[in-house]
Design a protein around this motif. Structure first.
Motif, PDB file in Angstrom:
ATOM      1  N   UNK A 147       0.794  -1.219   0.000  1.00 39.09           N
ATOM      2  CA  UNK A 147       0.000   0.000   0.000  1.00 39.09           C
ATOM      3  C   UNK A 147       0.828   1.272   0.000  1.00 39.09           C
ATOM      4  N   UNK A 148       2.121   1.146   0.234  1.00 39.83           N
ATOM      5  CA  UNK A 148       2.995   2.316   0.217  1.00 39.83           C
ATOM      6  C   UNK A 148       3.529   2.538  -1.196  1.00 39.83           C
ATOM      7  N   UNK A 149       4.282   3.605  -1.374  1.00 41.68           N
ATOM      8  CA  UNK A 149       4.707   4.034  -2.711  1.00 41.68           C
ATOM      9  C   UNK A 149       6.215   3.982  -2.852  1.00 41.68           C
ATOM     10  N   UNK A 150       6.664   3.355  -3.929  1.00 38.88           N
ATOM     11  CA  UNK A 150       8.082   3.363  -4.260  1.00 38.88           C
ATOM     12  C   UNK A 150       8.304   4.234  -5.492  1.00 38.88           C
ATOM     13  N   UNK A 151       9.333   5.066  -5.425  1.00 37.75           N
ATOM     14  CA  UNK A 151       9.708   5.904  -6.553  1.00 37.75           C
ATOM     15  C   UNK A 151      10.995   5.381  -7.167  1.00 37.75           C
ATOM     16  N   UNK A 152      10.979   5.143  -8.461  1.00 38.05           N
ATOM     17  CA  UNK A 152      12.129   4.572  -9.168  1.00 38.05           C
ATOM     18  C   UNK A 152      12.702   5.620 -10.109  1.00 38.05           C
ATOM     19  N   UNK A 153      13.928   6.016  -9.844  1.00 37.80           N
ATOM     20  CA  UNK A 153      14.611   6.998 -10.684  1.00 37.80           C
ATOM     21  C   UNK A 153      15.458   6.239 -11.695  1.00 37.80           C
TER      22      UNK A 153
ATOM     23  N   UNK B  45       8.132  12.715  -7.557  1.00 41.03           N
ATOM     24  CA  UNK B  45       8.517  11.393  -7.076  1.00 41.03           C
ATOM     25  C   UNK B  45       9.101  11.474  -5.668  1.00 41.03           C
ATOM     26  N   UNK B  46      10.014  12.407  -5.442  1.00 39.37           N
ATOM     27  CA  UNK B  46      10.646  12.520  -4.127  1.00 39.37           C
ATOM     28  C   UNK B  46       9.621  12.872  -3.055  1.00 39.37           C
TER      29      UNK B  46
END
Length: 331
Positions: free
Chosen positions: A142-148, A191-192
């Motif tokens: 349910x949490x969010x991952x940001x992929x750079x 994203x950050x």
């Protein structure tokens, strides 16, 4: 006929050696100092690269006919200088992608479930004290991952986190096209700000050097984690250490550094919630075989006068092939 000499900056997996053994002499540098590479390059026909080459390596006399990266990242090689001198350069894209993706997900699970702290407590104190630490653990679902950088590695991380952990996925990729439908393309700033974890998978370029600054870390959630298994210089390391100690973000898992090996007085070694590893994200038994065999196959191609499968400077190939044919005719 004298066999060509392949100079390896570090040993490759024996399976790679086996592919080359019949057609080349393999020489491993005794250490990874720049002066050692400078001293030895003049006696090599090909380079197999697992360490940073000095930027001026090709300024001295040499007879190099090809350079192959035992891996993906090309920042270890002075590609522009090689191209200017007509030296083909190749790499092995994707060979370590699964290893790095699993490292990232493992880092996230380590952060969430506090394996290290609980293990140390159970060893050093008692059952109840160790078990009490579980009160500070959490789930990524349910949490969010940001992929750079949503390339081969980033896409694997996205799939594992989305399908396996039930996470929302944000992706920052300049000129992004054809992202998986479960990856929301956003700006780096968005994203950050929105991510509970940020993982870096971008190459080191002039644009990405110190991409993660103190100001950008301050835009992240205080509960967020940062994972860097890309290149050390993408992150301002002193700023990261300051941010960790000040509680700007919750923690970081770092595998790569601007200068390696990591010096013993580096601020990250004493930073709060810094999980550090010595550039091992890409190193598993399976990935070592894939990288070494892939690199060795391309060295075989070069030695035989064949265009390597993953040539990164194709503009060199016509001249390189012509020189190879001339050598064969002269022999």
């Amino acid at each position: 006929m004298t066999r060509p000499v392949v100079l390896c900056t570090l040993p490759m997996h024996p399976s790679g050696d086996a592919l080359l053994a019949g057609i080349a002499d393999i020489v491993v540098a005794p250490d990874t100092q720049a002066d050692t590479f400078r001293r030895m390059v003049g006696d090599a026909d090909y380079l197999l690269v697992r360490n940073h080459l000095p930027a001026d390596l090709l300024d001295r006399p040499h007879r190099l006919k090809g350079i192959v990266r035992n891996g993906t990242g090309l920042d270890m090689i002075p590609v522009a200088a090689a191209t200017a001198q007509g030296v083909p350069v190749a790499n092995v894209p994707g060979a370590n992608a699964q290893a790095v993706a699993e490292y990232v997900v493992g880092s996230l699970l380590h952060a969430a479930r506090q394996f290290g702290a609980i293990d140390r407590s159970l060893h050093d104190t008692d059952w109840g004290t160790a078990r009490a630490l579980s009160g500070a653990t959490f789930e990524w679902s349910g949490k969010t991952i940001g992929i750079v950088g949503v390339g081969d590695i980033g896409r694997r991380v996205a799939r594992i986190c989305h399908d396996g952990l039930g996470m929302n996925v944000l992706g920052y990729q300049p000129n992004a096209t054809d992202l998986p439908d479960y990856v929301e393309a956003v700006s780096l700033e968005d994203l950050l700000a929105r991510s509970d974890a940020v993982t870096l998978h971008c190459p080191l370029t002039d644009q990405t050097r110190h991409m993660i600054t103190l100001d950008r870390l301050k835009t992240m959630k205080p509960s967020a984690w940062l994972v860097n298994a890309a290149r050390g210089e993408v992150v301002d390391e002193l700023a990261l250490a300051e941010a960790l100690n000040a509680g700007v973000i919750a923690g970081a898992a770092i595998d790569v550094y601007a200068n390696q090996p990591l010096r013993r007085d580096h601020p990250l070694l004493t930073a709060h919630n810094a999980v550090l590893t010595p550039h091992v994200a890409a190193l598993t038994e399976e990935s070592s075989v894939k990288m070494s065999e892939g690199a060795a196959r391309q060295l075989v191609q070069l030695i035989r006068g064949e265009r390597p499968t993953f040539l990164v400077n194709p503009e060199t190939w016509e001249g390189a092939a012509a020189r190879q044919h001339a050598r064969e005719a002269a022999a």
